[in-house]
Design a protein around this motif. Structure first.
Motif, PDB file in Angstrom:
ATOM      1  N   GLY A 785       0.765  -0.980  -0.018  1.00 41.59           N
ATOM      2  CA  GLY A 785       0.073   0.217  -0.031  1.00 41.59           C
ATOM      3  C   GLY A 785       0.793   1.254  -0.053  1.00 41.59           C
ATOM      4  N   HIS A 786       1.985   1.252  -0.428  1.00 38.77           N
ATOM      5  CA  HIS A 786       3.010   2.327  -0.434  1.00 38.77           C
ATOM      6  C   HIS A 786       3.116   2.985  -1.696  1.00 38.77           C
ATOM      7  CE1 HIS A 786       5.048   0.812   3.589  1.00 38.77           C
ATOM      8  NE2 HIS A 786       3.760   0.964   3.642  1.00 38.77           N
ATOM      9  N   GLU A 787       2.343   2.806  -2.742  1.00 36.28           N
ATOM     10  CA  GLU A 787       2.455   3.525  -3.941  1.00 36.28           C
ATOM     11  C   GLU A 787       2.391   5.215  -3.759  1.00 36.28           C
ATOM     12  OE1 GLU A 787      -2.071   2.931  -3.471  1.00 36.28           O
ATOM     13  OE2 GLU A 787      -0.448   1.841  -3.032  1.00 36.28           O
ATOM     14  N   MET A 788       3.203   5.740  -4.689  1.00 34.91           N
ATOM     15  CA  MET A 788       3.248   7.028  -4.468  1.00 34.91           C
ATOM     16  C   MET A 788       2.428   7.975  -5.379  1.00 34.91           C
ATOM     17  SD  MET A 788       5.684   7.314  -2.123  1.00 34.91           S
ATOM     18  CE  MET A 788       5.993   9.178  -2.702  1.00 34.91           C
ATOM     19  N   HIS A 789       1.598   7.382  -6.358  1.00 37.13           N
ATOM     20  CA  HIS A 789       0.824   8.646  -7.229  1.00 37.13           C
ATOM     21  C   HIS A 789       0.235   9.485  -6.124  1.00 37.13           C
ATOM     22  CE1 HIS A 789       1.044   5.042 -10.099  1.00 37.13           C
ATOM     23  NE2 HIS A 789       1.733   5.807 -10.630  1.00 37.13           N
ATOM     24  N   TRP A 790       0.149  10.765  -6.675  1.00 37.01           N
ATOM     25  CA  TRP A 790      -0.471  11.970  -6.091  1.00 37.01           C
ATOM     26  C   TRP A 790      -1.923  12.020  -6.187  1.00 37.01           C
ATOM     27  CZ3 TRP A 790       3.445  16.626  -6.618  1.00 37.01           C
ATOM     28  CH2 TRP A 790       4.649  16.429  -5.931  1.00 37.01           C
ATOM     29  N   LEU A 791      -2.058  11.398  -7.294  1.00 33.61           N
ATOM     30  CA  LEU A 791      -3.637  11.318  -7.848  1.00 33.61           C
ATOM     31  C   LEU A 791      -4.193   9.923  -8.172  1.00 33.61           C
ATOM     32  CD1 LEU A 791      -6.196  12.540  -9.196  1.00 33.61           C
ATOM     33  CD2 LEU A 791      -4.819  12.951 -11.191  1.00 33.61           C
ATOM     34  N   ARG A 792      -5.262   9.520  -7.882  1.00 34.29           N
ATOM     35  CA  ARG A 792      -5.645   8.120  -8.120  1.00 34.29           C
ATOM     36  C   ARG A 792      -7.084   8.406  -8.299  1.00 34.29           C
ATOM     37  NH1 ARG A 792      -7.073   8.542  -2.598  1.00 34.29           N
ATOM     38  NH2 ARG A 792      -9.093   8.145  -1.849  1.00 34.29           N
ATOM     39  N   ILE A 793      -7.502   7.229  -9.389  1.00 33.30           N
ATOM     40  CA  ILE A 793      -8.993   7.170  -9.708  1.00 33.30           C
ATOM     41  C   ILE A 793      -9.518   5.991  -9.005  1.00 33.30           C
ATOM     42  CG2 ILE A 793     -10.312   6.906 -11.705  1.00 33.30           C
ATOM     43  CD1 ILE A 793      -8.381   8.244 -13.565  1.00 33.30           C
ATOM     44  N   ASP A 794     -10.512   6.244  -8.392  1.00 32.15           N
ATOM     45  CA  ASP A 794     -11.218   5.143  -7.896  1.00 32.15           C
ATOM     46  C   ASP A 794     -12.369   4.678  -8.479  1.00 32.15           C
ATOM     47  OD1 ASP A 794     -10.016   5.336  -5.186  1.00 32.15           O
ATOM     48  OD2 ASP A 794     -11.214   6.968  -4.204  1.00 32.15           O
ATOM     49  N   ARG A 795     -12.482   3.499  -8.572  1.00 33.22           N
ATOM     50  CA  ARG A 795     -13.462   2.383  -9.457  1.00 33.22           C
ATOM     51  C   ARG A 795     -14.391   1.923  -8.603  1.00 33.22           C
ATOM     52  NH1 ARG A 795     -13.430  -1.553  -8.448  1.00 33.22           N
ATOM     53  NH2 ARG A 795     -11.455  -2.376  -9.426  1.00 33.22           N
ATOM     54  N   TYR A 796     -15.567   2.224  -8.670  1.00 31.82           N
ATOM     55  CA  TYR A 796     -16.553   1.397  -7.833  1.00 31.82           C
ATOM     56  C   TYR A 796     -17.650   0.651  -8.798  1.00 31.82           C
ATOM     57  CZ  TYR A 796     -15.079   4.751  -4.084  1.00 31.82           C
ATOM     58  OH  TYR A 796     -14.294   5.413  -3.392  1.00 31.82           O
ATOM     59  N   ILE A 806     -20.540   0.990 -13.426  1.00 29.44           N
ATOM     60  CA  ILE A 806     -19.158   1.048 -12.979  1.00 29.44           C
ATOM     61  C   ILE A 806     -18.986   2.736 -13.087  1.00 29.44           C
ATOM     62  CG2 ILE A 806     -17.079   0.536 -13.557  1.00 29.44           C
ATOM     63  CD1 ILE A 806     -17.913  -1.607 -15.457  1.00 29.44           C
ATOM     64  N   PHE A 807     -18.318   3.042 -11.989  1.00 31.04           N
ATOM     65  CA  PHE A 807     -18.016   4.448 -11.605  1.00 31.04           C
ATOM     66  C   PHE A 807     -16.770   4.956 -11.454  1.00 31.04           C
ATOM     67  CE2 PHE A 807     -22.551   3.678 -10.082  1.00 31.04           C
ATOM     68  CZ  PHE A 807     -23.233   4.571 -10.907  1.00 31.04           C
ATOM     69  N   PHE A 808     -16.171   5.966 -12.013  1.00 29.06           N
ATOM     70  CA  PHE A 808     -14.685   6.445 -11.842  1.00 29.06           C
ATOM     71  C   PHE A 808     -14.969   7.792 -11.077  1.00 29.06           C
ATOM     72  CE2 PHE A 808     -14.418   3.927 -15.812  1.00 29.06           C
ATOM     73  CZ  PHE A 808     -13.741   3.012 -15.256  1.00 29.06           C
ATOM     74  N   GLN A 809     -13.918   7.919 -10.140  1.00 32.43           N
ATOM     75  CA  GLN A 809     -13.782   9.172  -9.431  1.00 32.43           C
ATOM     76  C   GLN A 809     -12.140   9.809  -9.116  1.00 32.43           C
ATOM     77  OE1 GLN A 809     -15.173   9.584  -5.128  1.00 32.43           O
ATOM     78  NE2 GLN A 809     -16.129  11.297  -6.052  1.00 32.43           N
ATOM     79  N   PRO A 810     -11.892  10.352  -9.911  1.00 24.97           N
ATOM     80  CA  PRO A 810     -10.526  11.030  -9.678  1.00 24.97           C
ATOM     81  C   PRO A 810     -10.345  11.736  -8.342  1.00 24.97           C
ATOM     82  CG  PRO A 810     -11.364  11.702 -11.820  1.00 24.97           C
ATOM     83  CD  PRO A 810     -12.532  11.155 -10.846  1.00 24.97           C
ATOM     84  N   VAL A 811      -9.251  11.590  -7.548  1.00 23.93           N
ATOM     85  CA  VAL A 811      -9.181  11.958  -6.356  1.00 23.93           C
ATOM     86  C   VAL A 811      -7.964  12.751  -6.110  1.00 23.93           C
ATOM     87  CG1 VAL A 811      -9.415  11.571  -3.818  1.00 23.93           C
ATOM     88  CG2 VAL A 811     -10.601  10.055  -5.170  1.00 23.93           C
ATOM     89  N   PRO A 812      -7.544  13.803  -6.205  1.00 24.97           N
ATOM     90  CA  PRO A 812      -6.271  14.509  -5.981  1.00 24.97           C
ATOM     91  C   PRO A 812      -6.324  14.939  -4.417  1.00 24.97           C
ATOM     92  CG  PRO A 812      -7.700  15.917  -7.183  1.00 24.97           C
ATOM     93  CD  PRO A 812      -8.630  14.675  -7.079  1.00 24.97           C
ATOM     94  N   CYS A 813      -5.464  15.834  -4.141  1.00 29.75           N
ATOM     95  CA  CYS A 813      -5.592  16.563  -2.884  1.00 29.75           C
ATOM     96  C   CYS A 813      -6.725  17.433  -2.911  1.00 29.75           C
ATOM     97  CB  CYS A 813      -4.178  17.165  -2.668  1.00 29.75           C
ATOM     98  SG  CYS A 813      -4.416  18.288  -0.928  1.00 29.75           S
ATOM     99  N   MET A 814      -7.593  17.296  -1.992  1.00 28.50           N
ATOM    100  CA  MET A 814      -8.784  18.549  -1.848  1.00 28.50           C
ATOM    101  C   MET A 814      -8.480  19.759  -1.807  1.00 28.50           C
ATOM    102  SD  MET A 814     -11.286  16.218  -2.545  1.00 28.50           S
ATOM    103  CE  MET A 814     -10.634  15.037  -3.524  1.00 28.50           C
ATOM    104  N   HIS A 815      -7.211  19.935  -1.302  1.00 32.06           N
ATOM    105  CA  HIS A 815      -6.908  21.629  -0.718  1.00 32.06           C
ATOM    106  C   HIS A 815      -7.980  22.294  -0.004  1.00 32.06           C
ATOM    107  CE1 HIS A 815      -3.020  21.806  -3.160  1.00 32.06           C
ATOM    108  NE2 HIS A 815      -3.669  20.955  -4.005  1.00 32.06           N
ATOM    109  N   CYS A 816      -8.197  21.320   1.176  1.00 26.40           N
ATOM    110  CA  CYS A 816      -9.418  21.935   2.040  1.00 26.40           C
ATOM    111  C   CYS A 816      -9.348  23.355   2.691  1.00 26.40           C
ATOM    112  CB  CYS A 816      -9.538  20.824   3.037  1.00 26.40           C
ATOM    113  SG  CYS A 816      -9.494  19.061   2.596  1.00 26.40           S
TER     114      CYS A 816
END
Length: 994
Positions: A785-796, A806-816
């Motif tokens: 679980g140590h992958e380094m990608h800063w952006l992932r695409i969750d698939r549900y 099937i749904f895709f959701q790109p998840v970068p930092c949200m910059h809350c």
């Protein structure tokens, strides 16, 4: 340099040592003080004996530094013959400003076709690939393979020298051998000589091959392209008397039916088709319309994931479905009973096609049978779609050949061919299992191999000639619609490779050919201004192929579809989306990039459906033996929702052991089961469970949303009734917070992602990696679980496992705005900037990982080990791929998405110099720029009327996990689909009225 021609150039490391070391034996004296010639000579002999051996006699300090400076300036001007020789200029080249990149238009090859690119270069060093907005095949977008091309350019395992019988030799020796044979070829007309090529659309390559045929009339040309699909060519030849290539216009289509066609993920037009398709799927207000997509497919694809209605079927069933749809469109139902589709499904689909008329489009899969292609073209003709949503052109890759690899092997066995020149392909790895290419090639008097790597074929070859990378040489190439581009080099060949044009010229007795001159001769009709414009724009004007007028015959002239096999497992072959046929197996970026649907990395698996797994008693990762026609392989299984029952999908491209990265990967070699008569699907597969298991590495272990409002979705009709559907069934967003408020006097950056447009293609993830110097960590670390990608695409998945949504959701930092990570950092390494970014200060971070523990989105990555190699001697030329605008991180710090702050800073500086505000759309993040569907919007939230503000003001805009009151600056537009209300919903969600 003529006066110093006898002096061997001093390397960059020598210069650095002399200029920076000083005198260790007399540290109080500087190198500049050693003015005396003898004293300087003694100093160099004592401190740097290796350099002293290369010095001319009686040279003083000033002359020595001049000589070194001159030689190094030439290295810089020629864009470096080795990556480690990139040094400051002594005399700066024109138009080069240190630290300011230059961009050049070119084109990259995709299965033989061109896709336009703009490559960023830093002082002659290519570092980043972007799409060319003026090119019809890219429209400004890229994919993962294009992004990784800069990594393959600097791959230290590329071939560095010609090899004769496996031993290093010079290219001049190769030319001498060819010259010795050329006389005999000229006398015999090329008797016994054969050329084995891949699919190509290069006009210069075709012209050279035609010239060789004229010089050697008995020369035979064969083609081997393991990923080529010829069914469409066979169908059009049968229907129209000549091979034609279909061009689809998804931007004109109201109703689309895919017959096992992954047009969003496969083919040379995939980026353009994705842009056109997504353009008809954007909904912002209740009056907007959408296209509707029906997909029938034999293995899950990203096109199927984007469908409004998807139906998984066995590969053998697609023919009967095509026949049933054609019969229904023609007005009959004679063969409807043989279709595996429900009658209601077929009836609703056909009525939609009839209603759409000329705005309908039926697309056959490239790998499907000629019958499916013929039926699809006939349906389009019946609906009047030809000339609107479907056009035909002359094939850009058209070239007469003498057959395929099997025909070549037969000719070798018969003795009519004794010399073969293999260009580009690797037949000893990719040959069908029933074609013994190794046995045939072992009989040759001479085997010449030209390629980037010393692969399986190169090991057998008598001569191996290193190839230039496509970023290193001159060429030309055509896009899917025939548009031509000039391929220009971004850097001199790093390892002395030779271009294909130089090799073909050498076969024709031109031993000192200039690749640029050869390409220029092909386009001699262009004047110099036109040539320069084509280089600058990346497109040859008015070079697209004009559509041809066709007449559809009343009778398709093909046999009835074969009945599906009911009692045996079927086999489906697919090319890996990143490695393709294995040619990219040595790219760590591509090995570690998750596959869009399976999320597997560093290996492949045999995909089976949940029902088939239950029937056979199999679990994820269990090893099985797959056998067919006396050949077998072992592979781990991977249970995949949406996979057709009784169908096993195998991916090509893995199982190679040539190259350190390729050998590190797991997986099987699917070519061992692939036969010439069944390249894409076959029946008669026998599956036997093994006792053990094999490691399958994936980046996503949880597949369902479990009723949480993560990807919020609705139908088009539901959106029209309630455009604020994203607020239904979710708690209200909190308005109060204990966190501090922030005010912004200038910019306030934010992002919006349209989930209706996102197709999960992973282009954004690969672009983020290339832009931000993100390292790969290898299969062992990813498994932890140590992958380094800063952006992932969750698939549900949602709904039934046999045919889920099937749904895709790109998840970068949200910059809350209310960031939980900021308040827990003990050293203030994660901070809130003046323009709203959640910044990460690397030189403050001490690795507590408190911020990661406090982040609900899990978008922070900790580099546990020294994945970046800072030792230039051990890292080799791959260090040159780093973007100099972004810090290269050492171990022990937290990494995350920064909204590409380096790009923001660059545009801010430019705007300040020009005394103006940053314009809307001027700052483009790497993920946004790569996206083929323009699903990502980014900009200043303080700028009224900006695109990102308009996107965030839509009624279906929402924030991920907004109930936590983190107030993310990255928000999402809920996914909207357009199902037909006459077809029952799969997952219980509301459907439209059709």
């Amino acid at each position: 340099m003529s006066a110093t021609a006898d002096i061997k150039p001093v390397s960059a490391s020598d210069l650095a040592a002399l200029r920076l070391a000083g005198t260790r034996h007399e540290p109080w004296r500087s190198l500049d003080e050693l003015a005396d010639t003898a004293e300087f000579q003694r100093f160099v002999e004592a401190e740097f004996p290796a350099i002293a051996e290369r010095m001319p006699l009686a040279v003083d300090r000033r002359t020595m530094l001049k000589l070194m400076g001159a030689s190094l300036s030439l290295a810089g001007l020629t864009a470096c013959s080795e990556a480690e020789r990139i040094v400051p200029y002594v005399r700066q080249p024109e138009n080069v400003i240190p630290g300011k990149p230059l961009n050049y238009a070119t084109a990259l090859s995709s299965d033989g076709y061109g896709i336009g690119a703009v490559v960023e270069c830093h002082e002659g060093r290519p570092t980043k690939v972007e799409g060319n907005p003026d090119h019809p095949a890219s429209r400004g977008a890229t994919d993962a393979i294009m992004q990784a091309s800069v990594l393959s350019l600097f791959d230290p395992e590329r071939s560095r020298t010609p090899l004769k019988q496996g031993e290093p030799a010079s290219y001049d020796d190769f030319l001498k051998d060819i010259a010795g044979l050329a006389g005999g070829w000229a006398t015999s007309g090329g008797q016994g000589l054969a050329l084995l090529t891949e699919l190509t659309t290069s006009p210069t390559t075709k012209a050279q091959i035609e010239a060789l045929k004229k010089r050697y009339p008995k020369l035979r040309v064969f083609r081997h392209d393991p990923l080529a699909a010829i069914s469409g060519e066979q169908a059009t030849t049968k229907l129209f008397g000549r091979a034609l290539t279909p061009i689809y216009h998804f931007d004109r289509a109201d109703v689309i039916v895919s017959l096992d066609a992954d047009f969003l993920g496969e083919g040379p037009a995939r980026l353009a088709y994705a842009r056109d398709f997504a353009g008809r799927r954007r909904v912002r207000k209740s009056s907007d319309t959408m296209s509707r997509l029906y997909v029938v497919e034999s293995t899950p694809t990203i096109t199927g994931a984007a469908a409004d209605h998807r139906h998984p079927v066995r590969p053998s069933a697609v023919e009967s479905i095509a026949a049933a749809i054609k019969a229904a469109v023609d007005g009959g139902n004679a063969v409807a009973a043989s279709s595996p589709l429900e009658p209601a499904w077929t009836s609703a689909l056909v009525d939609d096609l009839r209603t759409a008329g000329r705005n309908a489009l039926v697309v056959p899969g490239a790998h499907q049978t000629p019958f499916v292609h013929s039926a699809a073209f006939a349906i389009n003709a019946r609906l009047g779609a030809i000339g609107n949503t479907l056009e035909f052109i002359e094939p850009p890759d058209a070239m007469l050949t003498d057959g395929d690899l099997a025909v070549l092997c037969h000719a070798i066995a018969g003795g009519s061919v004794d010399t073969v020149v293999v260009v580009g392909s690797n037949p000893l790895h990719t040959a069908p299992s029933d074609v013994d290419a190794r046995k045939a090639f072992s009989r040759l008097k001479l085997l010449v191999h030209w390629g980037l790597y010393r692969d399986e074929t190169a090991f057998l070859a008598h001569w191996h000639v290193p190839a230039t990378h496509e970023l290193e040489g001159w060429s030309d190439i055509r896009a899917y619609d025939g548009t031509a581009s000039i391929v220009q080099p971004l850097i001199q060949p790093l390892f002395g490779g030779k271009s294909l044009h130089q090799l073909l010229a050498a076969l024709g007795a031109d031993y000192d050919a200039d690749a640029r001159a050869l390409v220029r001769a092909t386009w001699k009709a262009m004047d110099e201004d036109g040539w320069r414009k084509a280089l600058r724009d990346g497109v040859v004007p008015d070079s697209a192929t004009a559509p041809v007028v066709i007449a559809m015959p009343s009778d398709l002239g093909v046999a009835s579809p074969r009945p599906p096999v009911a009692d045996r497992l079927e086999l489906r072959f697919v090319a890996d989306p990143w490695l393709r046929d294995g040619r990219n197996a040595n790219s760590s970026w591509l090995q570690e990039l998750p596959r869009p649907l399976s999320k597997l990395v560093w290996g492949n698996a045999a995909l089976i459906s949940p029902a088939t797994a239950e029937r056979l008693g199999l679990k994820n990762g269990q090893a099985v033996n797959l056998a067919r026609n006396g050949r077998d392989i072992d592979a781990p299984v991977w249970i995949t929702p949406g996979q057709p029952d009784e169908t096993v999908t195998l991916s090509l491209g893995f199982g190679r052991k040539i190259g350190s990265v390729a050998a590190l990967a797991g997986g099987y070699d699917a070519f061992a089961l692939r036969t010439a008569d069944a390249p894409w699907s076959a029946d008669g597969l026998v599956l036997t469970a093994r006792d053990g298991s094999a490691r399958v590495v994936t980046t996503q272990h949880h597949q369902a949303m479990e009723g949480r409002a993560i990807v919020r979705h609705a139908t088009l009709d539901a959106f029209k009734r309630n455009s604020h559907f994203v607020r239904e069934g979710v708690p209200p967003v909190p308005t109060e917070s204990l966190y501090p408020d922030w005010s912004y006097d200038q910019e306030a950056w934010g992002m919006a992602i349209d989930q209706s447009a996102c197709i999960g293609c992973m282009a954004c993830v690969s672009a983020c990696q290339a832009e931000n110097n993100i390292p790969t960590v290898g299969p062992d670390e990813v498994a932890r679980g140590h992958e380094m990608h800063w952006l992932r695409i969750d698939r549900y998945y949602e709904g039934t496992v046999d045919d889920p949504d099937i749904f895709f959701q790109p998840v970068p930092c949200m910059h809350c705005e209310k960031a939980p990570c900021e308040v827990v950092c003990p050293v203030n390494a994660t901070t809130h900037t003046h323009d709203g970014l959640n910044a990460q200060v690397y030189n403050r971070c001490i690795g507590t990982r408190y911020c990661s523990q406090n982040c609900p989105y899990k978008v922070r990555r900790f580099n546990f080990f020294g994945f970046q190699d800072f030792d230039k001697d051990s890292a080799g030329p791959q260090q040159a791929v780093h973007n100099p605008d972004v810090t290269v991180r050492s171990r022990g710090v937290m990494e995350k998405c920064t909204y590409c702050v380096q790009r923001i800073s660059e545009k801010r500086i430019r705007a300040q110099i020009e005394n103006r505000d940053i314009a809307d759309g001027e700052v483009v993040t790497a993920c946004q720029q790569a996206c083929p569907t323009e699903a990502i919007s980014f900009g200043d939230l303080n700028k009224k009327g900006s695109r990102v503000v308009r996107e965030k003001s839509t009624p279906h805009n929402y924030a991920l996990l907004e109930e936590l009151n983190t107030r993310p600056r990255t928000t999402y537009l809920g996914k909207i689909t357009n199902p037909n209300g006459r077809i029952a919903a799969k997952s219980g969600t509301e459907t439209g009225d059709g």
